[in-house]
Design a protein around this motif. Sequence first.
Motif, PDB file in Angstrom:
ATOM      1  N   VAL A 114      50.685  33.980  52.516  1.00 34.14           N
ATOM      2  CA  VAL A 114      49.439  33.218  52.641  1.00 34.14           C
ATOM      3  C   VAL A 114      48.273  34.150  52.323  1.00 34.14           C
ATOM      4  CG1 VAL A 114      47.947  31.929  54.204  1.00 34.14           C
ATOM      5  CG2 VAL A 114      50.433  31.689  54.374  1.00 34.14           C
ATOM      6  N   ILE A 115      47.497  33.789  51.319  1.00 37.63           N
ATOM      7  CA  ILE A 115      46.377  34.626  50.891  1.00 37.63           C
ATOM      8  C   ILE A 115      45.217  34.448  51.860  1.00 37.63           C
ATOM      9  CG2 ILE A 115      44.664  35.031  49.090  1.00 37.63           C
ATOM     10  CD1 ILE A 115      46.817  34.238  47.052  1.00 37.63           C
ATOM     11  N   LEU A 116      44.744  35.573  52.410  1.00 41.38           N
ATOM     12  CA  LEU A 116      43.632  35.566  53.356  1.00 41.38           C
ATOM     13  C   LEU A 116      42.320  35.956  52.677  1.00 41.38           C
ATOM     14  CD1 LEU A 116      45.535  37.393  56.232  1.00 41.38           C
ATOM     15  CD2 LEU A 116      45.218  34.930  55.942  1.00 41.38           C
ATOM     16  N   ILE A 117      42.385  36.923  51.784  1.00 40.67           N
ATOM     17  CA  ILE A 117      41.208  37.393  51.042  1.00 40.67           C
ATOM     18  C   ILE A 117      41.670  37.708  49.628  1.00 40.67           C
ATOM     19  CG2 ILE A 117      39.389  39.145  50.888  1.00 40.67           C
ATOM     20  CD1 ILE A 117      39.969  39.815  53.850  1.00 40.67           C
ATOM     21  N   GLN A 118      40.850  37.357  48.655  1.00 43.35           N
ATOM     22  CA  GLN A 118      41.155  37.781  47.292  1.00 43.35           C
ATOM     23  C   GLN A 118      39.875  38.015  46.523  1.00 43.35           C
ATOM     24  OE1 GLN A 118      43.527  34.644  45.581  1.00 43.35           O
ATOM     25  NE2 GLN A 118      41.794  33.739  44.549  1.00 43.35           N
ATOM     26  N   SER A 119      39.962  38.974  45.640  1.00 46.22           N
ATOM     27  CA  SER A 119      38.844  39.295  44.768  1.00 46.22           C
ATOM     28  C   SER A 119      39.421  39.593  43.390  1.00 46.22           C
ATOM     29  CB  SER A 119      38.093  40.512  45.310  1.00 46.22           C
ATOM     30  OG  SER A 119      37.016  40.828  44.480  1.00 46.22           O
ATOM     31  N   THR A 120      38.854  38.984  42.361  1.00 44.32           N
ATOM     32  CA  THR A 120      39.377  39.200  41.014  1.00 44.32           C
ATOM     33  C   THR A 120      38.267  39.495  40.028  1.00 44.32           C
ATOM     34  OG1 THR A 120      39.273  36.844  40.479  1.00 44.32           O
ATOM     35  CG2 THR A 120      41.356  37.671  41.366  1.00 44.32           C
ATOM     36  N   ASN A 121      38.636  40.203  39.008  1.00 45.85           N
ATOM     37  CA  ASN A 121      37.760  40.393  37.868  1.00 45.85           C
ATOM     38  C   ASN A 121      37.596  39.007  37.236  1.00 45.85           C
ATOM     39  OD1 ASN A 121      36.852  40.851  35.202  1.00 45.85           O
ATOM     40  ND2 ASN A 121      37.750  42.890  35.195  1.00 45.85           N
ATOM     41  N   PRO A 122      36.379  38.604  36.888  1.00 46.10           N
ATOM     42  CA  PRO A 122      36.176  37.252  36.339  1.00 46.10           C
ATOM     43  C   PRO A 122      37.036  36.941  35.112  1.00 46.10           C
ATOM     44  CG  PRO A 122      34.073  38.262  36.847  1.00 46.10           C
ATOM     45  CD  PRO A 122      35.115  39.326  37.038  1.00 46.10           C
ATOM     46  N   ALA A 123      37.411  37.959  34.339  1.00 49.99           N
ATOM     47  CA  ALA A 123      38.211  37.733  33.135  1.00 49.99           C
ATOM     48  C   ALA A 123      39.709  37.664  33.424  1.00 49.99           C
ATOM     49  CB  ALA A 123      37.940  38.858  32.129  1.00 49.99           C
ATOM     50  N   PHE A 124      40.107  37.868  34.679  1.00 53.08           N
ATOM     51  CA  PHE A 124      41.532  37.902  35.045  1.00 53.08           C
ATOM     52  C   PHE A 124      41.890  36.632  35.808  1.00 53.08           C
ATOM     53  CE2 PHE A 124      45.083  39.170  37.833  1.00 53.08           C
ATOM     54  CZ  PHE A 124      45.947  39.685  36.896  1.00 53.08           C
ATOM     55  N   SER A 125      43.056  36.090  35.506  1.00 50.75           N
ATOM     56  CA  SER A 125      43.511  34.872  36.178  1.00 50.75           C
ATOM     57  C   SER A 125      44.726  35.173  37.047  1.00 50.75           C
ATOM     58  CB  SER A 125      43.883  33.814  35.138  1.00 50.75           C
ATOM     59  OG  SER A 125      44.488  32.712  35.762  1.00 50.75           O
ATOM     60  N   LEU A 126      44.712  34.636  38.258  1.00 47.53           N
ATOM     61  CA  LEU A 126      45.848  34.776  39.167  1.00 47.53           C
ATOM     62  C   LEU A 126      46.841  33.626  39.028  1.00 47.53           C
ATOM     63  CD1 LEU A 126      44.104  35.968  42.460  1.00 47.53           C
ATOM     64  CD2 LEU A 126      45.631  37.283  40.997  1.00 47.53           C
ATOM     65  N   ASN A 127      46.644  32.764  38.039  1.00 51.00           N
ATOM     66  CA  ASN A 127      47.495  31.583  37.899  1.00 51.00           C
ATOM     67  C   ASN A 127      48.976  31.919  37.754  1.00 51.00           C
ATOM     68  OD1 ASN A 127      45.295  29.925  38.096  1.00 51.00           O
ATOM     69  ND2 ASN A 127      45.043  29.682  35.892  1.00 51.00           N
ATOM     70  N   ASN A 128      49.280  33.040  37.113  1.00 48.97           N
ATOM     71  CA  ASN A 128      50.680  33.384  36.875  1.00 48.97           C
ATOM     72  C   ASN A 128      51.261  34.303  37.945  1.00 48.97           C
ATOM     73  OD1 ASN A 128      50.726  31.903  34.494  1.00 48.97           O
ATOM     74  ND2 ASN A 128      49.932  33.618  33.305  1.00 48.97           N
ATOM     75  N   ALA A 167      42.553  42.761  40.277  1.00 48.66           N
ATOM     76  CA  ALA A 167      42.589  41.887  41.452  1.00 48.66           C
ATOM     77  C   ALA A 167      42.987  42.661  42.694  1.00 48.66           C
ATOM     78  CB  ALA A 167      43.572  40.741  41.234  1.00 48.66           C
ATOM     79  N   ILE A 168      42.428  42.224  43.821  1.00 53.17           N
ATOM     80  CA  ILE A 168      42.826  42.707  45.141  1.00 53.17           C
ATOM     81  C   ILE A 168      43.136  41.459  45.967  1.00 53.17           C
ATOM     82  CG2 ILE A 168      42.184  43.970  47.228  1.00 53.17           C
ATOM     83  CD1 ILE A 168      40.091  45.469  45.523  1.00 53.17           C
ATOM     84  N   ILE A 169      44.316  41.439  46.557  1.00 53.96           N
ATOM     85  CA  ILE A 169      44.745  40.284  47.345  1.00 53.96           C
ATOM     86  C   ILE A 169      45.225  40.779  48.704  1.00 53.96           C
ATOM     87  CG2 ILE A 169      46.330  38.323  47.483  1.00 53.96           C
ATOM     88  CD1 ILE A 169      46.647  38.717  44.359  1.00 53.96           C
ATOM     89  N   VAL A 170      44.722  40.163  49.760  1.00 54.56           N
ATOM     90  CA  VAL A 170      45.217  40.436  51.107  1.00 54.56           C
ATOM     91  C   VAL A 170      45.933  39.177  51.571  1.00 54.56           C
ATOM     92  CG1 VAL A 170      44.626  41.002  53.495  1.00 54.56           C
ATOM     93  CG2 VAL A 170      43.313  42.012  51.618  1.00 54.56           C
ATOM     94  N   SER A 171      47.197  39.351  51.932  1.00 57.60           N
ATOM     95  CA  SER A 171      47.988  38.201  52.387  1.00 57.60           C
ATOM     96  C   SER A 171      48.784  38.590  53.618  1.00 57.60           C
ATOM     97  CB  SER A 171      48.928  37.729  51.272  1.00 57.60           C
ATOM     98  OG  SER A 171      49.804  38.771  50.894  1.00 57.60           O
ATOM     99  N   ASP A 172      49.341  37.578  54.268  1.00 67.87           N
ATOM    100  CA  ASP A 172      50.240  37.884  55.377  1.00 67.87           C
ATOM    101  C   ASP A 172      51.650  38.027  54.817  1.00 67.87           C
ATOM    102  OD1 ASP A 172      51.242  35.323  54.988  1.00 67.87           O
ATOM    103  OD2 ASP A 172      50.504  34.541  56.884  1.00 67.87           O
ATOM    104  N   LYS A 173      52.598  38.349  55.682  1.00 65.70           N
ATOM    105  CA  LYS A 173      53.970  38.603  55.227  1.00 65.70           C
ATOM    106  C   LYS A 173      54.651  37.363  54.678  1.00 65.70           C
ATOM    107  CE  LYS A 173      55.627  37.957  59.862  1.00 65.70           C
ATOM    108  NZ  LYS A 173      55.557  38.544  61.138  1.00 65.70           N
ATOM    109  N   ASP A 174      54.070  36.185  54.919  1.00 67.92           N
ATOM    110  CA  ASP A 174      54.618  34.938  54.394  1.00 67.92           C
ATOM    111  C   ASP A 174      53.996  34.545  53.062  1.00 67.92           C
ATOM    112  OD1 ASP A 174      56.314  34.589  56.621  1.00 67.92           O
ATOM    113  OD2 ASP A 174      54.639  33.749  57.770  1.00 67.92           O
TER     114      ASP A 174
END
Length: 131
Positions: free
Chosen positions: A28-42, A19-26
């Motif tokens: 807040v996720i602005l952009i995210q990209s994940t491998n289809p088999a990976f979950s960001l739920n946790n 996964a690649i996640i771009v967020s602000d310092k608070d």
Amino acid sequence: MDIQKEFDNIISKTQGLQAIIVSDKDGVILIQSTNPAFSLNNIDSSLSTSFAVACDQIGKIGLSKNKSITTFYKYHQMIQFNYNPLIITFIADKNANTGYLLNIGNDFEKPLSAIANSIVNSENNNYNNKQ
């Protein structure tokens, strides 16, 4: 450069990158990209906030401005890049090539600067309007 497409491309080509996640310092996720088999739920959104605080504290003890932190867990590694006010988080398998991931993250400082500048300008405008 279409950053979303670039992130999707990097994930599909980079072994172990989940996964690649771009967020602000608070956080807040602005952009995210994940491998289809990976979950960001946790994944806790407060990771970005904690990272921002850690960077701030490291700077206060005289080690200069912190650019990245790499953290290893039982099954994963997480690399976070400080491109104030943006934070880029890479989540990868524990055996992924950390040096390669650090190089990829460094390559995104300039392309993400337009987003960072927009956030800074927006914060400045909000501050000026409140006065």
